[in-house]
Write a protein that holds these residues in place. Sequence first.
Motif, PDB file in Angstrom:
ATOM      1  N   UNK A 286      62.139 122.739 -42.070  1.00  0.00           N
ATOM      2  CA  UNK A 286      61.951 123.178 -40.683  1.00  0.00           C
ATOM      3  C   UNK A 286      60.555 123.754 -40.506  1.00  0.00           C
ATOM      4  N   UNK A 287      60.139 124.621 -41.421  1.00  0.00           N
ATOM      5  CA  UNK A 287      58.811 125.231 -41.348  1.00  0.00           C
ATOM      6  C   UNK A 287      57.730 124.163 -41.460  1.00  0.00           C
ATOM      7  N   UNK A 288      57.883 123.256 -42.422  1.00  0.00           N
ATOM      8  CA  UNK A 288      56.876 122.220 -42.627  1.00  0.00           C
ATOM      9  C   UNK A 288      56.840 121.208 -41.491  1.00  0.00           C
ATOM     10  N   UNK A 289      57.897 121.156 -40.687  1.00  0.00           N
ATOM     11  CA  UNK A 289      57.880 120.291 -39.524  1.00  0.00           C
ATOM     12  C   UNK A 289      56.882 120.712 -38.470  1.00  0.00           C
ATOM     13  N   UNK A 290      56.388 121.941 -38.556  1.00  0.00           N
ATOM     14  CA  UNK A 290      55.333 122.401 -37.644  1.00  0.00           C
ATOM     15  C   UNK A 290      53.984 121.993 -38.228  1.00  0.00           C
ATOM     16  N   UNK A 291      53.202 121.219 -37.511  1.00  0.00           N
ATOM     17  CA  UNK A 291      51.961 120.683 -38.092  1.00  0.00           C
ATOM     18  C   UNK A 291      50.891 121.720 -38.389  1.00  0.00           C
ATOM     19  N   UNK A 292      51.005 122.928 -37.831  1.00  0.00           N
ATOM     20  CA  UNK A 292      49.993 123.956 -38.098  1.00  0.00           C
ATOM     21  C   UNK A 292      50.195 124.627 -39.452  1.00  0.00           C
ATOM     22  N   UNK A 293      51.376 124.480 -40.036  1.00  0.00           N
ATOM     23  CA  UNK A 293      51.691 125.140 -41.306  1.00  0.00           C
ATOM     24  C   UNK A 293      51.077 124.355 -42.464  1.00  0.00           C
ATOM     25  N   UNK A 294      50.424 125.081 -43.354  1.00  0.00           N
ATOM     26  CA  UNK A 294      49.858 124.472 -44.553  1.00  0.00           C
ATOM     27  C   UNK A 294      50.818 124.547 -45.730  1.00  0.00           C
ATOM     28  N   UNK A 295      51.412 125.744 -45.955  1.00  0.00           N
ATOM     29  CA  UNK A 295      52.193 125.921 -47.181  1.00  0.00           C
ATOM     30  C   UNK A 295      53.058 127.176 -47.126  1.00  0.00           C
ATOM     31  N   UNK A 296      54.384 127.068 -47.117  1.00  0.00           N
ATOM     32  CA  UNK A 296      55.229 128.242 -47.335  1.00  0.00           C
ATOM     33  C   UNK A 296      55.207 128.638 -48.803  1.00  0.00           C
ATOM     34  N   UNK A 297      55.422 129.937 -49.073  1.00  0.00           N
ATOM     35  CA  UNK A 297      55.294 130.438 -50.440  1.00  0.00           C
ATOM     36  C   UNK A 297      56.540 131.241 -50.847  1.00  0.00           C
ATOM     37  N   UNK A 314      58.902 116.811 -50.606  1.00  0.00           N
ATOM     38  CA  UNK A 314      58.949 115.365 -50.800  1.00  0.00           C
ATOM     39  C   UNK A 314      59.743 114.708 -49.674  1.00  0.00           C
ATOM     40  N   UNK A 315      59.476 113.441 -49.460  1.00  0.00           N
ATOM     41  CA  UNK A 315      60.238 112.687 -48.473  1.00  0.00           C
ATOM     42  C   UNK A 315      59.812 112.989 -47.051  1.00  0.00           C
ATOM     43  N   UNK A 316      60.732 112.698 -46.113  1.00  0.00           N
ATOM     44  CA  UNK A 316      60.418 112.838 -44.695  1.00  0.00           C
ATOM     45  C   UNK A 316      60.577 114.281 -44.225  1.00  0.00           C
ATOM     46  N   UNK A 317      59.886 114.603 -43.144  1.00  0.00           N
ATOM     47  CA  UNK A 317      59.987 115.905 -42.503  1.00  0.00           C
ATOM     48  C   UNK A 317      60.543 115.735 -41.091  1.00  0.00           C
ATOM     49  N   UNK A 318      61.207 116.755 -40.573  1.00  0.00           N
ATOM     50  CA  UNK A 318      61.774 116.644 -39.229  1.00  0.00           C
ATOM     51  C   UNK A 318      60.693 116.661 -38.154  1.00  0.00           C
ATOM     52  N   UNK A 319      60.889 115.847 -37.107  1.00  0.00           N
ATOM     53  CA  UNK A 319      59.987 115.894 -35.961  1.00  0.00           C
ATOM     54  C   UNK A 319      60.427 117.013 -35.025  1.00  0.00           C
ATOM     55  N   UNK A 320      59.720 117.177 -33.919  1.00  0.00           N
ATOM     56  CA  UNK A 320      59.985 118.312 -33.037  1.00  0.00           C
ATOM     57  C   UNK A 320      61.396 118.267 -32.454  1.00  0.00           C
ATOM     58  N   UNK A 321      61.854 117.079 -32.091  1.00  0.00           N
ATOM     59  CA  UNK A 321      63.199 116.944 -31.541  1.00  0.00           C
ATOM     60  C   UNK A 321      64.247 117.335 -32.581  1.00  0.00           C
ATOM     61  N   UNK A 322      64.031 116.919 -33.814  1.00  0.00           N
ATOM     62  CA  UNK A 322      64.966 117.250 -34.884  1.00  0.00           C
ATOM     63  C   UNK A 322      64.930 118.732 -35.201  1.00  0.00           C
ATOM     64  N   UNK A 323      63.755 119.337 -35.161  1.00  0.00           N
ATOM     65  CA  UNK A 323      63.654 120.779 -35.415  1.00  0.00           C
ATOM     66  C   UNK A 323      64.448 121.567 -34.380  1.00  0.00           C
ATOM     67  N   UNK A 324      64.401 121.152 -33.129  1.00  0.00           N
ATOM     68  CA  UNK A 324      65.200 121.816 -32.085  1.00  0.00           C
ATOM     69  C   UNK A 324      66.690 121.659 -32.381  1.00  0.00           C
ATOM     70  N   UNK A 325      67.071 120.499 -32.887  1.00  0.00           N
ATOM     71  CA  UNK A 325      68.462 120.243 -33.266  1.00  0.00           C
ATOM     72  C   UNK A 325      68.872 121.136 -34.434  1.00  0.00           C
ATOM     73  N   UNK A 326      67.959 121.359 -35.371  1.00  0.00           N
ATOM     74  CA  UNK A 326      68.236 122.216 -36.521  1.00  0.00           C
ATOM     75  C   UNK A 326      68.507 123.646 -36.092  1.00  0.00           C
ATOM     76  N   UNK A 327      67.720 124.129 -35.132  1.00  0.00           N
ATOM     77  CA  UNK A 327      67.923 125.485 -34.610  1.00  0.00           C
ATOM     78  C   UNK A 327      69.261 125.572 -33.902  1.00  0.00           C
TER      79      UNK A 327
END
Length: 332
Positions: A286-297, A314-327
């Motif tokens: 979810x965090x990495x789905x935001x394009x401004x984020x470089x790296x959670x620690x 690794x693998x795919x990341x959620x797009x904005x629509x999917x991130x809203x669904x995750x919330x």
Amino acid sequence: MDDQRHHDARTPRGSTDSGLSRREVLAAGLGSALLLGAGPAQSPSQGSASGPASDEKPAMITRPIPRTGEQLPVIGLGTWQTFNVGTDAKERAPLKDVLKRFLERGGRVIDSSPMYDRAELVVGDLLTEQGQQRAPFLASKVWTMGKTEGEQQMRTSIQRMGRGRMDLMQVHNLVDVKTHLATLREWQEAGRIRYVGVTHYQPSSFDTLEKLVRQEAIDFVQLPYSIVQREVENRLLPACAERGVAVLVMSPFEQGGLFEKVRGKPLPPWAADFDCSSWAQYFLKFILGHPAVTCPIPATSNPKHLEDNLKAGFGRLPDEKTRAKMVKHLGL
């Protein structure tokens, strides 16, 4: 103070690192496990993962440091509490394993602070023991008042953690920020450090962080961000994206509180659409789905937890629509 924000957040306070609640959470998520790396290539907004040959393992997604274009793997390692141990070899053994696996699996960013007591020294000792065959990206902080005191503290951190080198030095919680930023720029120009950053964990300081991002020559900001704490999405993350500032994310699991929210609950089946096989990966992706984020620690002293964290890179990341669904799925 962010002295509770790099806790190994799979385990609620009062539990051991391998506590029952953590196992329950993992068991709930593993039912939808997938072979990572089978998804399509990342879009430019998500970062990049080099396409492996058929006999090679997939590489972790990377994102550039905006100021230079240097690529960083998207999952890092925090050290608060988890690396604050003594000299006993048995006590340090799981941490040595964590660092070894972290670097072998493609991780690089290791974040610490003199505030974390012995953590810097332990990181330095363990990296020296294993020879640092894969160069980490080392980040620490200055956390004191005054130019002279700050310089001495940073020299100590560089010697303890980096054995003479440090990639990123950050002003911890904006303590005496004007004084230390001036020193950090001098040190950067002299080649003593590579990047300059600032950190804070309190939402009440987000306005100050945004002002610094917009007015000062800052390379990195470290801030709290999670699926439940999304205030930085309003102005601070957009400011970082606009000004070309890299973002490290502390407290991605809310000190373990996120695992409490999903205890006993299975992952939604659609989590497989973005190559997610555990709740830890759900929260990190979810965090990495935001394009401004470089790296959670996220911080951990548990090798199994580390492996779980790294799979989020690794693998795919959620797009904005999917991130809203995750919330929405979590009722947030």
